[in-house]
Design a protein around this motif. Sequence first.
Motif: not given
Length: 74
Positions: A56-59, A61-70
């Motif tokens: 669930p990407l909208p939920d 945090t920015e830190e978690e999203l950065i960890k998902m980058l390739p």
Amino acid sequence: LMEQAIRPITLGRKNYLFCGNNEGAENNAIFYTFMACCREADIEPYKWMKEVLSRPLPDMTEEELIKMLPSNFK
């Protein structure tokens, strides 16, 4: 070797004509950027995309999203 190296760029340029509008072209460019980043990080793009889209990407945090980058994906 040089022709093989620029083939994806040439094919992409031809396909960009059919994006429909500027937003479609921008989305296409983002997609190609993620695929190129996966290739650089030696990650299978399908596996990465399947993992990212299953969360669930909208939920996040920015830190978690950065960890998902390739480049940070494990």
